[in-house]
Design a protein around this motif. Sequence first.
Motif, short mmCIF file in Angstrom:
data_model
loop_
_atom_site.label_atom_id
_atom_site.label_comp_id
_atom_site.label_asym_id
_atom_site.label_seq_id
_atom_site.Cartn_x
_atom_site.Cartn_y
_atom_site.Cartn_z
N ASN A 252 0.77 52.57 36.01
CA ASN A 252 0.82 51.91 34.67
C ASN A 252 1.79 50.49 34.53
N THR A 253 1.69 49.78 35.42
CA THR A 253 2.68 48.56 35.48
C THR A 253 1.93 47.45 34.49
N LYS A 254 2.67 46.66 34.22
CA LYS A 254 2.31 45.52 33.15
C LYS A 254 1.12 45.08 33.63
N PRO A 255 0.97 44.22 34.89
CA PRO A 255 -0.19 44.00 35.58
C PRO A 255 -1.42 44.73 35.21
N GLU A 256 -1.38 46.04 35.62
CA GLU A 256 -2.43 47.00 35.62
C GLU A 256 -2.87 46.98 34.03
N LEU A 257 -1.97 47.19 33.26
CA LEU A 257 -2.27 47.41 31.72
C LEU A 257 -3.15 46.25 31.36
N ILE A 258 -2.63 44.90 31.76
CA ILE A 258 -3.11 43.74 31.27
C ILE A 258 -4.56 43.64 31.53
N ILE A 259 -5.05 43.85 33.01
CA ILE A 259 -6.13 44.22 33.47
C ILE A 259 -6.99 45.00 32.89
N ARG A 260 -6.78 46.25 32.67
CA ARG A 260 -7.28 47.37 32.02
C ARG A 260 -7.86 47.00 30.64
N LYS A 261 -6.97 46.64 29.92
CA LYS A 261 -7.02 46.25 28.36
C LYS A 261 -8.36 45.24 28.46
N VAL B 211 -4.54 46.62 41.92
CA VAL B 211 -3.47 45.59 41.28
C VAL B 211 -2.27 45.71 42.12
N HIS B 212 -2.13 44.76 43.07
CA HIS B 212 -0.85 44.61 43.98
C HIS B 212 0.35 43.54 43.09
N GLY B 213 1.38 44.29 43.60
CA GLY B 213 2.55 43.54 43.47
C GLY B 213 2.83 42.61 44.51
N ALA C 39 -11.89 45.30 45.15
CA ALA C 39 -11.11 44.20 44.52
C ALA C 39 -9.67 44.45 44.65
N THR C 40 -8.89 43.12 45.04
CA THR C 40 -7.58 43.07 44.91
C THR C 40 -7.12 42.06 43.96
N ILE C 41 -6.50 42.40 42.90
CA ILE C 41 -5.84 41.32 41.92
C ILE C 41 -4.30 41.30 42.30
N TRP C 42 -3.99 40.01 42.78
CA TRP C 42 -2.60 39.92 42.91
C TRP C 42 -1.48 39.29 41.69
N GLU C 43 -0.40 40.08 41.77
CA GLU C 43 0.64 39.73 40.70
C GLU C 43 0.50 38.27 40.34
N CYS C 44 0.78 37.60 41.30
CA CYS C 44 0.78 36.03 41.10
C CYS C 44 -0.38 35.34 40.76
N ALA C 45 -1.46 36.06 40.48
CA ALA C 45 -2.64 35.59 39.54
C ALA C 45 -2.23 35.69 38.17
N LEU C 46 -1.58 36.73 37.62
CA LEU C 46 -1.20 36.82 36.59
C LEU C 46 0.22 36.48 35.81
N LYS C 47 1.37 36.01 36.92
CA LYS C 47 2.28 35.54 36.32
C LYS C 47 3.04 34.60 37.32
N GLY C 48 4.10 33.69 36.90
CA GLY C 48 4.73 32.71 37.94
C GLY C 48 3.99 31.47 37.56
N ARG C 49 4.49 30.44 38.22
CA ARG C 49 4.01 29.13 38.42
C ARG C 49 2.37 28.92 39.00
N THR C 50 1.91 29.89 39.55
CA THR C 50 0.72 29.66 39.94
C THR C 50 -0.40 30.58 39.45
N ILE D 125 -8.31 38.07 43.85
CA ILE D 125 -8.01 36.99 43.05
C ILE D 125 -6.45 36.94 43.26
N SER D 126 -5.87 35.73 43.55
CA SER D 126 -4.39 35.38 43.77
C SER D 126 -4.39 34.07 42.85
N GLY D 127 -2.94 33.75 42.77
CA GLY D 127 -2.61 32.62 41.86
C GLY D 127 -2.83 31.31 42.60
N ARG D 128 -3.07 30.15 41.99
CA ARG D 128 -3.37 29.11 42.39
C ARG D 128 -2.74 28.50 43.51
N LYS D 129 -3.11 27.85 44.61
CA LYS D 129 -2.32 27.40 45.63
C LYS D 129 -1.86 26.12 45.35
#
Length: 150
Positions: A21-30, A62-64, A111-122, A146-150
Amino acid sequence: MADVVDPATRSRMMSGIRGKNTKPELIIRKALHARGFRYRLHCDLPGKPDICLPKHRAVIFVHGCFWHGHDCHLFKWPNSRPEFWRRKIERNREVDGEAAELLLATGWRVATIWECALKGRTRRSLDEVINQCADWLLTGGSRLTISGRK
């Protein structure tokens, strides 16, 4: 002088870190729910996926970035107790790989969604992340990352 923390104090410090129930998980679930996808949480499958979609025979992790050692701007090796952290994070990576292989071998899609896809500069837009997930869920394919932009 290195910081030395007794095990009881370390345990109290670590207890504040969420495992589910981390914030990234909740965002994706919603967002998935809003798109009409129905899922189960924390199924009894290898690796304990964060989101299970039995209808699509798919799981989402949803990986940190720190805890799973992702190669991105959100991950930095700690300076204190480097041997401990290297062993811990490397083991997390091994477990992630083993779980994914077991799931794939038993017919699940992963599927793996990385935290950097949802927060940070990428970060990507949430619509972009959810569109990729939705396309993957509906069209097939065994793996999605899915990860942040390179």
